[in-house]
Design an enzyme around this catalytic site. Structure first.
Site, mmCIF file in Angstrom:
data_model
loop_
_atom_site.group_PDB
_atom_site.id
_atom_site.type_symbol
_atom_site.label_atom_id
_atom_site.label_comp_id
_atom_site.label_asym_id
_atom_site.label_seq_id
_atom_site.Cartn_x
_atom_site.Cartn_y
_atom_site.Cartn_z
ATOM 1 N N LEU A 64 0.813 -1.218 0.000
ATOM 2 C CA LEU A 64 0.000 0.000 0.000
ATOM 3 C C LEU A 64 0.845 1.267 0.000
ATOM 4 O O LEU A 64 0.305 2.361 -0.174
ATOM 5 C CB LEU A 64 -0.947 -0.008 1.201
ATOM 6 C CG LEU A 64 -2.080 -1.042 1.120
ATOM 7 C CD1 LEU A 64 -2.861 -1.091 2.414
ATOM 8 C CD2 LEU A 64 -2.996 -0.734 -0.051
ATOM 9 N N HIS A 129 -5.878 -1.439 23.947
ATOM 10 C CA HIS A 129 -5.983 -2.888 23.848
ATOM 11 C C HIS A 129 -7.247 -3.330 24.565
ATOM 12 O O HIS A 129 -7.894 -2.555 25.279
ATOM 13 C CB HIS A 129 -4.761 -3.578 24.447
ATOM 14 C CG HIS A 129 -3.564 -3.571 23.549
ATOM 15 N ND1 HIS A 129 -3.527 -4.266 22.356
ATOM 16 C CD2 HIS A 129 -2.362 -2.941 23.653
ATOM 17 C CE1 HIS A 129 -2.355 -4.076 21.766
ATOM 18 N NE2 HIS A 129 -1.637 -3.275 22.526
ATOM 19 N N ASP A 130 -7.565 -4.597 24.388
ATOM 20 C CA ASP A 130 -8.785 -5.175 24.934
ATOM 21 C C ASP A 130 -9.019 -4.768 26.391
ATOM 22 O O ASP A 130 -10.126 -4.365 26.759
ATOM 23 C CB ASP A 130 -8.689 -6.695 24.810
ATOM 24 C CG ASP A 130 -9.828 -7.431 25.483
ATOM 25 O OD1 ASP A 130 -10.746 -7.877 24.775
ATOM 26 O OD2 ASP A 130 -9.797 -7.575 26.722
ATOM 27 N N ILE A 131 -8.008 -4.864 27.228
ATOM 28 C CA ILE A 131 -8.186 -4.630 28.655
ATOM 29 C C ILE A 131 -8.703 -3.216 28.936
ATOM 30 O O ILE A 131 -9.539 -3.008 29.816
ATOM 31 C CB ILE A 131 -6.873 -4.910 29.421
ATOM 32 C CG1 ILE A 131 -7.112 -4.917 30.923
ATOM 33 C CG2 ILE A 131 -5.774 -3.921 29.026
ATOM 34 C CD1 ILE A 131 -5.899 -5.417 31.715
ATOM 35 N N TYR A 133 -10.428 -1.254 26.723
ATOM 36 C CA TYR A 133 -11.783 -1.107 26.186
ATOM 37 C C TYR A 133 -12.802 -1.707 27.149
ATOM 38 O O TYR A 133 -13.850 -1.111 27.436
ATOM 39 C CB TYR A 133 -11.913 -1.804 24.828
ATOM 40 C CG TYR A 133 -10.822 -1.477 23.832
ATOM 41 C CD1 TYR A 133 -10.331 -0.177 23.701
ATOM 42 C CD2 TYR A 133 -10.273 -2.467 23.026
ATOM 43 C CE1 TYR A 133 -9.329 0.120 22.787
ATOM 44 C CE2 TYR A 133 -9.278 -2.192 22.108
ATOM 45 C CZ TYR A 133 -8.804 -0.896 21.996
ATOM 46 O OH TYR A 133 -7.815 -0.616 21.091
ATOM 47 N N ASP A 159 -12.164 -8.201 22.562
ATOM 48 C CA ASP A 159 -11.747 -8.388 21.171
ATOM 49 C C ASP A 159 -12.720 -9.246 20.372
ATOM 50 O O ASP A 159 -13.131 -8.884 19.268
ATOM 51 C CB ASP A 159 -10.362 -9.034 21.110
ATOM 52 C CG ASP A 159 -9.238 -8.033 21.290
ATOM 53 O OD1 ASP A 159 -9.507 -6.826 21.277
ATOM 54 O OD2 ASP A 159 -8.085 -8.471 21.444
#
Length: 380
Positions: A64, A129-131, A133, A159
């Site tokens: 890209l 990261h997931d934690i 969110y 996630d």
């Protein structure tokens, strides 16, 4: 024509975590998923049999940063039903492959965007990261034992539960709408949105007074001694979910024929918990499994990830498969008329560049590969 999504074309711009999980799920359901990777890859796992989230795709590599790279993706988007990406907000636009650019080529395209914070809001441009969110939705606060700190539920809640699954539902809903109207749309799937949505029942219980906003003091969070895990004599654990009276009666009969403290009075719960724990630790996990197996006591052994594939129920249903010797979950859910295609070994990045670009109608494939805009993996 295996799988209910047979005939649906998906372009997946390679990323991490929830976006590739969504791509895997769509491929498991029979969609033709083409993953567009960058030169050199960059995932958490090498592109080999262990890349479970990469199964079911054909693999294309596009640079890209090359002056013609974006054009390759736009031409694929012309032929696709769905495009999914997991970049930070604004990145796809800067690369020239954002929703406006893609949908100008294909107005019926469903453009799925997977982020943690969402496409707008004060945190939208921040790393995460997931934690994190899960933390701001209130969900992380609810995991853990009374008096202890929040416990991290791996990245299954954020996630994959609040992220990938909501992206999949969103893009498939939009595909149905596009089929009716001829117009695609952008799907903004944010992990904070999905995780909050997953907690809908708990919010209802809080509002009705049936749930305290504290850890480990409620019916389904280990607050009740008859919904918890207990250690066995060999260091294993048994999971107890004997909520309903008839199931609890069966549990109590099999665990303690001489009787247990009355569970109807919460004042008895500390002693009830102590007594249940004392009894469970008197035998091994396998011994207790034999006691409760096939009953309505709602008690199960807590299995490790490597043990789960050998459980008789999982084996009978084929819950796990092992293509290339890598044990992994089989596609779900199941369909009576359009079963999922067989699970194969994930392909290496760039394995199908020439074939996909040709089949999707690009007439200058050799030129694109020779220029470096696209890369075809050499045969080993």
């Amino acid at each position: 024509m295996p799988g209910p999504l047979s005939g649906v074309r998906v372009v997946e711009l390679a990323g991490l975590g929830p976006a590739p999980f969504c791509g895997m799920l769509l491929a498991d359901l029979g969609a033709e998923v083409v993953r567009v990777d960058r030169p050199g890859g960059g995932g958490m796992l090498p592109r080999n049999a262990a890349d479970v989230l990469g199964r079911g795709r054909r693999e294309v590599v596009v640079d890209l940063k090359h002056e013609r790279g974006a054009e390759v993706v736009l031409r694929l988007a012309e032929k696709a039903d769905v495009l999914i990406e997991g970049f930070r907000p604004g990145v796809a636009e800067r690369l020239g492959i954002g929703p406006e650019q893609c949908m100008a080529r294909n107005p019926k395209l469903v453009y799925g965007r997977m982020t943690g914070w969402g496409q707008d809001g004060p945190l939208a441009s921040s790393a995460g990261h997931d934690i994190g969110y899960v933390a701001i939705t209130g969900a992380l606060h609810a995991f853990g034992r009374a008096g202890g700190p929040p416990q991290v539920p791996m990245n299954l809640v954020g996630d994959f539960g609040g992220g990938a699954m909501y992206l999949a539902v969103g893009v498939l809903s939009a595909v149905i709408q596009a089929g009716r109207t001829g117009r695609g749309q952008v799907v903004d799937a944010a992990i904070v949105d999905g995780t909050a949505h997953l907690s809908a029942m708990i919010h209802g219980l809080v509002a009705s007074g049936g749930w305290q906003d504290q850890r480990g003091v409620n019916l389904l969070d280990t607050g009740a001694p008859f919904y918890d895990v207990y250690e066995t004599s060999d260091g294993g654990h048994m999971a107890v979910g004997a909520l309903e009276p008839q199931f609890y009666a069966e549990f109590a009969r099999l665990l303690a024929p001489d009787g247990l403290p009355d569970r109807g009075d919460p004042a008895n719960w500390p002693e009830l918990r102590r007594r249940i724990a004392e009894i469970f630790v008197s035998r091994t996990r396998d011994e207790w499994t034999k006691v409760f197996d096939g009953t309505d006591a709602c008690v199960s052994p807590v299995l490790g990830l490597t043990e789960a594939a050998e459980h008789p129920h999982n084996k009978a249903r084929g819950v796990f498969v092992a293509p290339g010797g890598v044990v992994q979950p089989a596609p779900a859910p199941r369909f009576s008329g359009t079963p999922a295609p067989p699970v194969g070994v994930p392909a290496a990045a760039g394995s199908h560049t020439r074939a996909v670009l040709s089949e999707w109608g690009l007439s200058d494939v050799d030129e694109l590969i020779e220029s470096g805009a696209a890369h075809q993996r050499s045969e080993d």
